[in-house]
Scaffold this motif. Sequence first.
Motif, mmCIF file in Angstrom:
data_model
loop_
_atom_site.group_PDB
_atom_site.id
_atom_site.type_symbol
_atom_site.label_atom_id
_atom_site.label_comp_id
_atom_site.label_asym_id
_atom_site.label_seq_id
_atom_site.Cartn_x
_atom_site.Cartn_y
_atom_site.Cartn_z
ATOM 1 N N THR A 94 17.261 114.572 24.125
ATOM 2 C CA THR A 94 16.164 113.880 23.164
ATOM 3 C C THR A 94 15.039 112.966 24.032
ATOM 4 O O THR A 94 15.459 111.710 24.219
ATOM 5 N N ASN A 133 0.164 103.407 18.638
ATOM 6 C CA ASN A 133 0.608 102.396 17.963
ATOM 7 C C ASN A 133 0.475 102.592 16.485
ATOM 8 O O ASN A 133 1.403 102.360 15.493
ATOM 9 N N LYS A 193 12.023 110.955 25.622
ATOM 10 C CA LYS A 193 11.263 109.811 25.078
ATOM 11 C C LYS A 193 9.919 110.470 24.358
ATOM 12 O O LYS A 193 9.340 111.176 24.955
ATOM 13 N N ALA A 215 6.929 108.210 13.932
ATOM 14 C CA ALA A 215 7.419 108.789 14.914
ATOM 15 C C ALA A 215 9.148 108.275 15.095
ATOM 16 O O ALA A 215 10.022 109.008 15.150
ATOM 17 N N LYS A 216 9.194 107.005 14.868
ATOM 18 C CA LYS A 216 10.436 106.258 15.072
ATOM 19 C C LYS A 216 11.494 106.562 13.932
ATOM 20 O O LYS A 216 12.381 106.971 14.129
ATOM 21 N N THR A 217 10.711 106.756 12.610
ATOM 22 C CA THR A 217 11.442 107.031 11.594
ATOM 23 C C THR A 217 11.886 108.418 11.451
ATOM 24 O O THR A 217 13.248 108.798 11.153
ATOM 25 N N HIS A 220 5.132 113.519 9.947
ATOM 26 C CA HIS A 220 6.041 113.030 8.665
ATOM 27 C C HIS A 220 5.717 113.576 7.413
ATOM 28 O O HIS A 220 6.581 113.697 6.800
ATOM 29 N N LEU A 256 12.346 110.213 14.375
ATOM 30 C CA LEU A 256 13.919 110.253 15.575
ATOM 31 C C LEU A 256 15.172 109.610 14.790
ATOM 32 O O LEU A 256 16.246 110.342 14.906
ATOM 33 N N ARG A 257 15.041 108.667 14.145
ATOM 34 C CA ARG A 257 16.106 108.035 13.586
ATOM 35 C C ARG A 257 16.793 108.799 12.562
ATOM 36 O O ARG A 257 18.074 109.234 12.260
ATOM 37 N N LEU A 299 3.436 104.923 15.520
ATOM 38 C CA LEU A 299 4.865 104.705 15.980
ATOM 39 C C LEU A 299 5.867 104.656 14.912
ATOM 40 O O LEU A 299 6.810 105.078 15.191
ATOM 41 N N LYS A 300 5.419 104.110 13.893
ATOM 42 C CA LYS A 300 6.521 103.932 12.694
ATOM 43 C C LYS A 300 6.933 105.289 12.192
ATOM 44 O O LYS A 300 8.201 105.433 11.958
#
Length: 314
Positions: free
Chosen positions: A266, A273, A268, A279-281, A110, A283-284, A276-277
Amino acid sequence: MGNRIFHKDSTTNDEEVVRLGSGAFGEIRLVTIPDEGRVASKALKGKTNNPWMESEATVQMAASHECIVKVFGLHKPRGMAEIAMEYMSGGNLHRLLLNKRKTLTFIQRHNMCYDVARGLEHLHNLPDGGCIIHNDIKPDNILLTQDLRCKIADFGCSKWYDEDGEFVDGCPKDLFCIAYAAPEKLHHHLFPFVDADNNVQQYHALIIEAVPASDLGLKDAYLPHESSDIYSFALLIYMLLYRRRPWSGSVGNFLAQVLRGERPETPKIYAKNSELKSAKTLLRLMLKCWKENIYKRPTSAEICLELQGLPSRL
Protein backbone atom coordinates in the motif's frame (compact mmCIF):
# COMPACT_ATOMS: atom_id res chain seq x y z
CA MET A 1 -40.37 -17.00 -3.11
CA GLY A 2 -41.48 -18.81 -6.22
CA ASN A 3 -39.65 -19.06 -9.50
CA ARG A 4 -40.18 -15.69 -11.17
CA ILE A 5 -38.28 -16.42 -14.35
CA PHE A 6 -40.20 -15.85 -17.56
CA HIS A 7 -39.11 -17.31 -20.86
CA LYS A 8 -39.35 -15.37 -24.08
CA ASP A 9 -38.54 -16.57 -27.56
CA SER A 10 -36.82 -13.90 -29.58
CA THR A 11 -34.97 -13.62 -32.81
CA THR A 12 -32.13 -11.26 -33.58
CA ASN A 13 -30.52 -10.23 -36.82
CA ASP A 14 -26.81 -10.96 -36.47
CA GLU A 15 -26.05 -7.68 -38.21
CA GLU A 16 -27.85 -5.83 -35.41
CA VAL A 17 -26.05 -7.64 -32.57
CA VAL A 18 -23.27 -5.74 -30.82
CA ARG A 19 -20.83 -7.83 -28.80
CA LEU A 20 -20.12 -5.99 -25.55
CA GLY A 21 -17.55 -8.34 -24.10
CA SER A 22 -16.59 -11.94 -23.44
CA GLY A 23 -14.99 -14.00 -20.72
CA ALA A 24 -13.91 -17.54 -19.93
CA PHE A 25 -17.46 -18.89 -19.80
CA GLY A 26 -19.51 -16.74 -22.16
CA GLU A 27 -20.18 -13.44 -23.85
CA ILE A 28 -22.41 -10.40 -23.45
CA ARG A 29 -24.24 -9.04 -26.49
CA LEU A 30 -26.48 -6.02 -27.02
CA VAL A 31 -29.72 -7.32 -28.59
CA THR A 32 -33.35 -6.35 -29.05
CA ILE A 33 -36.12 -8.57 -27.64
CA PRO A 34 -39.91 -8.12 -27.72
CA ASP A 35 -41.42 -5.84 -25.06
CA GLU A 36 -38.07 -5.04 -23.43
CA GLY A 37 -36.29 -3.32 -26.33
CA ARG A 38 -32.48 -3.18 -26.33
CA VAL A 39 -30.96 -5.25 -23.54
CA ALA A 40 -27.67 -6.87 -22.66
CA SER A 41 -27.87 -10.62 -23.23
CA LYS A 42 -25.55 -13.06 -21.45
CA ALA A 43 -24.89 -16.36 -23.18
CA LEU A 44 -22.68 -19.19 -21.97
CA LYS A 45 -20.20 -20.74 -24.35
CA GLY A 46 -21.19 -24.09 -25.80
CA LYS A 47 -24.04 -25.46 -27.85
CA THR A 48 -26.27 -26.86 -25.10
CA ASN A 49 -28.56 -25.24 -22.56
CA ASN A 50 -27.06 -24.88 -19.09
CA PRO A 51 -29.43 -25.25 -16.10
CA TRP A 52 -27.22 -22.85 -14.14
CA MET A 53 -28.44 -19.99 -16.31
CA GLU A 54 -31.92 -20.17 -14.80
CA SER A 55 -30.47 -20.33 -11.27
CA GLU A 56 -28.31 -17.29 -11.96
CA ALA A 57 -31.23 -15.33 -13.35
CA THR A 58 -33.50 -16.37 -10.46
CA VAL A 59 -31.00 -15.22 -7.84
CA GLN A 60 -30.31 -11.91 -9.58
CA MET A 61 -34.02 -11.19 -9.92
CA ALA A 62 -34.49 -11.92 -6.22
CA ALA A 63 -31.71 -9.41 -5.53
CA SER A 64 -33.60 -6.52 -7.12
CA HIS A 65 -32.08 -3.19 -6.03
CA GLU A 66 -30.96 0.07 -7.62
CA CYS A 67 -27.30 -0.90 -7.09
CA ILE A 68 -27.72 -4.29 -8.76
CA VAL A 69 -28.05 -4.83 -12.52
CA LYS A 70 -31.70 -5.57 -13.31
CA VAL A 71 -32.58 -8.90 -14.90
CA PHE A 72 -35.71 -9.14 -17.08
CA GLY A 73 -35.68 -12.91 -17.52
CA LEU A 74 -34.53 -15.60 -19.91
CA HIS A 75 -34.96 -15.55 -23.66
CA LYS A 76 -33.90 -17.90 -26.45
CA PRO A 77 -32.68 -15.94 -29.47
CA ARG A 78 -30.65 -18.85 -30.83
CA GLY A 79 -32.52 -21.78 -29.33
CA MET A 80 -30.50 -21.62 -26.09
CA ALA A 81 -31.33 -19.76 -22.91
CA GLU A 82 -29.69 -16.38 -22.39
CA ILE A 83 -30.13 -13.90 -19.55
CA ALA A 84 -31.69 -10.58 -20.60
CA MET A 85 -30.61 -7.71 -18.36
CA GLU A 86 -30.39 -3.94 -18.39
CA TYR A 87 -27.74 -2.49 -20.65
CA MET A 88 -25.03 -0.59 -18.73
CA SER A 89 -23.53 1.81 -21.24
CA GLY A 90 -20.51 2.77 -19.10
CA GLY A 91 -18.81 -0.63 -19.36
CA ASN A 92 -17.18 -2.28 -16.37
CA LEU A 93 -15.14 -0.82 -13.51
CA HIS A 94 -12.02 -2.85 -14.29
CA ARG A 95 -11.71 -1.35 -17.76
CA LEU A 96 -12.30 2.16 -16.43
CA LEU A 97 -9.71 1.92 -13.64
CA LEU A 98 -6.97 0.65 -15.94
CA ASN A 99 -7.63 3.44 -18.44
CA LYS A 100 -5.14 6.02 -17.15
CA ARG A 101 -6.42 8.61 -19.63
CA LYS A 102 -9.65 8.77 -17.60
CA THR A 103 -9.19 10.95 -14.52
CA LEU A 104 -11.14 10.09 -11.38
CA THR A 105 -11.32 12.14 -8.20
CA PHE A 106 -11.23 10.39 -4.85
CA ILE A 107 -14.74 11.67 -4.25
CA GLN A 108 -15.89 9.88 -7.41
CA ARG A 109 -14.10 6.74 -6.23
CA HIS A 110 -15.77 7.04 -2.84
CA ASN A 111 -19.17 7.25 -4.50
CA MET A 112 -18.46 4.19 -6.62
CA CYS A 113 -17.41 2.32 -3.50
CA TYR A 114 -20.59 3.39 -1.74
CA ASP A 115 -22.75 2.13 -4.61
CA VAL A 116 -21.14 -1.31 -4.39
CA ALA A 117 -21.41 -1.34 -0.60
CA ARG A 118 -25.13 -0.54 -0.80
CA GLY A 119 -25.61 -3.39 -3.26
CA LEU A 120 -23.77 -5.78 -0.93
CA GLU A 121 -25.74 -4.59 2.10
CA HIS A 122 -28.96 -5.42 0.26
CA LEU A 123 -27.68 -8.86 -0.80
CA HIS A 124 -26.52 -9.76 2.70
CA ASN A 125 -29.75 -8.54 4.34
CA LEU A 126 -32.64 -9.37 2.02
CA PRO A 127 -36.04 -7.91 3.02
CA ASP A 128 -37.43 -11.42 3.67
CA GLY A 129 -34.60 -12.23 6.07
CA GLY A 130 -32.56 -14.27 3.62
CA CYS A 131 -29.07 -13.65 2.29
CA ILE A 132 -27.29 -13.81 -1.07
CA ILE A 133 -23.53 -14.32 -1.11
CA HIS A 134 -22.25 -13.02 -4.42
CA ASN A 135 -18.96 -14.98 -4.37
CA ASP A 136 -17.42 -13.07 -7.27
CA ILE A 137 -17.04 -9.40 -6.29
CA LYS A 138 -14.36 -7.86 -8.51
CA PRO A 139 -14.09 -4.76 -10.74
CA ASP A 140 -14.96 -6.80 -13.84
CA ASN A 141 -18.38 -7.55 -12.33
CA ILE A 142 -19.20 -3.96 -11.41
CA LEU A 143 -20.97 -2.24 -14.31
CA LEU A 144 -21.33 1.50 -14.85
CA THR A 145 -23.86 3.96 -16.13
CA GLN A 146 -22.69 6.92 -18.21
CA ASP A 147 -22.60 9.07 -15.07
CA LEU A 148 -20.46 6.48 -13.23
CA ARG A 149 -23.12 4.96 -11.02
CA CYS A 150 -22.06 1.41 -10.13
CA LYS A 151 -24.18 -1.74 -10.11
CA ILE A 152 -23.24 -5.30 -9.15
CA ALA A 153 -23.54 -7.84 -11.97
CA ASP A 154 -22.75 -11.50 -12.78
CA PHE A 155 -24.42 -13.77 -10.23
CA GLY A 156 -23.06 -16.95 -11.81
CA CYS A 157 -21.17 -17.94 -8.63
CA SER A 158 -23.76 -16.68 -6.13
CA LYS A 159 -25.67 -18.61 -3.47
CA TRP A 160 -29.07 -17.67 -2.05
CA TYR A 161 -30.02 -18.76 1.49
CA ASP A 162 -33.30 -18.28 3.33
CA GLU A 163 -33.61 -16.79 6.82
CA ASP A 164 -32.95 -20.23 8.36
CA GLY A 165 -29.72 -20.64 6.42
CA GLU A 166 -31.16 -23.21 4.02
CA PHE A 167 -29.93 -23.13 0.43
CA VAL A 168 -32.60 -21.76 -1.93
CA ASP A 169 -30.90 -21.42 -5.30
CA GLY A 170 -27.69 -20.46 -7.02
CA CYS A 171 -24.49 -22.07 -8.19
CA PRO A 172 -24.33 -25.71 -6.99
CA LYS A 173 -20.53 -25.53 -6.77
CA ASP A 174 -18.28 -23.15 -4.81
CA LEU A 175 -16.79 -21.18 -7.70
CA PHE A 176 -14.84 -17.93 -7.41
CA CYS A 177 -12.09 -15.83 -8.95
CA ILE A 178 -8.74 -16.81 -7.41
CA ALA A 179 -7.28 -13.28 -7.54
CA TYR A 180 -10.11 -11.84 -5.41
CA ALA A 181 -10.81 -14.88 -3.23
CA ALA A 182 -10.70 -14.60 0.56
CA PRO A 183 -8.09 -16.62 2.53
CA GLU A 184 -10.75 -18.89 4.03
CA LYS A 185 -11.87 -19.91 0.54
CA LEU A 186 -8.31 -20.68 -0.53
CA HIS A 187 -7.74 -22.70 2.66
CA HIS A 188 -10.80 -24.77 1.88
CA HIS A 189 -10.02 -25.14 -1.81
CA LEU A 190 -6.35 -26.07 -1.90
CA PHE A 191 -6.94 -28.05 -5.03
CA PRO A 192 -3.83 -28.23 -7.23
CA PHE A 193 -3.72 -25.11 -9.38
CA VAL A 194 -1.60 -25.70 -12.45
CA ASP A 195 0.42 -22.84 -13.90
CA ALA A 196 1.71 -22.40 -17.45
CA ASP A 197 4.62 -24.76 -16.72
CA ASN A 198 2.32 -27.40 -15.21
CA ASN A 199 4.03 -26.80 -11.87
CA VAL A 200 1.90 -28.28 -9.11
CA GLN A 201 4.47 -29.05 -6.42
CA GLN A 202 4.73 -25.48 -5.08
CA TYR A 203 1.04 -25.50 -4.18
CA HIS A 204 1.39 -28.60 -2.03
CA ALA A 205 4.21 -26.88 -0.13
CA LEU A 206 1.93 -23.93 0.66
CA ILE A 207 -0.12 -26.03 3.07
CA ILE A 208 2.77 -25.99 5.54
CA GLU A 209 3.26 -22.21 5.29
CA ALA A 210 -0.39 -21.21 5.50
CA VAL A 211 -1.92 -19.27 8.39
CA PRO A 212 -3.70 -21.70 10.78
CA ALA A 213 -7.40 -22.03 10.06
CA SER A 214 -8.19 -20.98 13.65
CA ASP A 215 -6.66 -17.56 12.95
CA LEU A 216 -9.16 -17.13 10.13
CA GLY A 217 -12.11 -17.67 12.47
CA LEU A 218 -12.80 -21.14 11.05
CA LYS A 219 -13.92 -23.51 13.80
CA ASP A 220 -15.14 -26.55 11.90
CA ALA A 221 -15.91 -27.17 8.24
CA TYR A 222 -15.88 -24.19 5.91
CA LEU A 223 -19.26 -22.78 4.97
CA PRO A 224 -19.90 -19.90 2.54
CA HIS A 225 -20.04 -16.63 4.50
CA GLU A 226 -20.90 -13.01 3.65
CA SER A 227 -17.51 -11.98 5.01
CA SER A 228 -15.83 -13.51 1.97
CA ASP A 229 -17.60 -10.88 -0.15
CA ILE A 230 -16.20 -8.23 2.21
CA TYR A 231 -12.63 -9.41 1.63
CA SER A 232 -13.17 -9.27 -2.14
CA PHE A 233 -14.65 -5.79 -1.65
CA ALA A 234 -11.36 -4.75 0.03
CA LEU A 235 -9.41 -5.70 -3.09
CA LEU A 236 -11.93 -3.76 -5.17
CA ILE A 237 -11.21 -0.71 -2.98
CA TYR A 238 -7.51 -1.33 -3.62
CA MET A 239 -8.06 -1.02 -7.35
CA LEU A 240 -10.14 2.12 -6.82
CA LEU A 241 -7.36 3.71 -4.75
CA TYR A 242 -4.30 2.68 -6.75
CA ARG A 243 -5.79 1.96 -10.19
CA ARG A 244 -3.76 -1.21 -10.57
CA ARG A 245 -4.35 -4.91 -9.93
CA PRO A 246 -3.83 -5.97 -6.30
CA TRP A 247 -1.58 -8.90 -7.20
CA SER A 248 1.15 -9.36 -9.80
CA GLY A 249 3.28 -12.29 -10.88
CA SER A 250 2.25 -15.93 -11.09
CA VAL A 251 -0.78 -17.49 -9.45
CA GLY A 252 1.55 -19.42 -7.17
CA ASN A 253 3.26 -16.27 -5.90
CA PHE A 254 0.18 -14.33 -4.88
CA LEU A 255 -1.54 -17.46 -3.60
CA ALA A 256 1.43 -18.04 -1.31
CA GLN A 257 1.23 -14.44 -0.10
CA VAL A 258 -2.46 -14.66 0.75
CA LEU A 259 -2.09 -17.96 2.58
CA ARG A 260 0.82 -16.56 4.62
CA GLY A 261 -1.41 -13.68 5.73
CA GLU A 262 0.22 -11.09 3.48
CA ARG A 263 -1.63 -8.37 1.58
CA PRO A 264 -0.84 -6.18 -1.44
CA GLU A 265 1.61 -3.35 -0.79
CA THR A 266 0.00 0.00 0.00
CA PRO A 267 2.12 2.92 -1.26
CA LYS A 268 1.45 6.44 -0.04
CA ILE A 269 -1.61 8.06 -1.58
CA TYR A 270 -1.51 11.66 -2.78
CA ALA A 271 -4.81 13.54 -2.78
CA LYS A 272 -5.99 17.14 -2.89
CA ASN A 273 -7.00 18.63 0.45
CA SER A 274 -10.64 18.65 -0.67
CA GLU A 275 -10.46 14.89 -1.35
CA LEU A 276 -8.23 13.82 1.53
CA LYS A 277 -11.09 12.68 3.75
CA SER A 278 -12.47 10.40 1.04
CA ALA A 279 -9.03 8.90 0.29
CA LYS A 280 -8.24 8.28 3.97
CA THR A 281 -11.64 6.72 4.61
CA LEU A 282 -11.29 4.31 1.67
CA LEU A 283 -7.80 3.30 2.79
CA ARG A 284 -8.91 2.74 6.39
CA LEU A 285 -11.93 0.76 5.21
CA MET A 286 -9.81 -1.43 2.92
CA LEU A 287 -7.50 -2.37 5.80
CA LYS A 288 -10.51 -3.37 7.92
CA CYS A 289 -12.16 -5.39 5.17
CA TRP A 290 -9.19 -7.62 4.38
CA LYS A 291 -8.53 -8.69 7.97
CA GLU A 292 -7.56 -12.35 8.30
CA ASN A 293 -10.33 -13.37 10.71
CA ILE A 294 -13.75 -13.41 9.04
CA TYR A 295 -15.46 -12.17 12.21
CA LYS A 296 -13.20 -9.11 12.48
CA ARG A 297 -14.16 -7.73 9.08
CA PRO A 298 -16.97 -5.14 9.08
CA THR A 299 -20.39 -6.10 7.79
CA SER A 300 -21.75 -4.53 4.63
CA ALA A 301 -24.17 -2.51 6.80
CA GLU A 302 -21.27 -1.13 8.86
CA ILE A 303 -19.39 -0.26 5.67
CA CYS A 304 -22.39 1.72 4.40
CA LEU A 305 -22.57 3.65 7.65
CA GLU A 306 -18.92 4.58 7.36
CA LEU A 307 -19.29 5.76 3.77
CA GLN A 308 -22.65 7.50 3.74
CA GLY A 309 -21.59 10.65 5.58
CA LEU A 310 -18.81 11.59 3.13
CA PRO A 311 -19.01 14.13 0.28
CA SER A 312 -21.94 13.90 -2.08
CA ARG A 313 -21.68 12.88 -5.72
CA LEU A 314 -19.88 15.35 -8.00
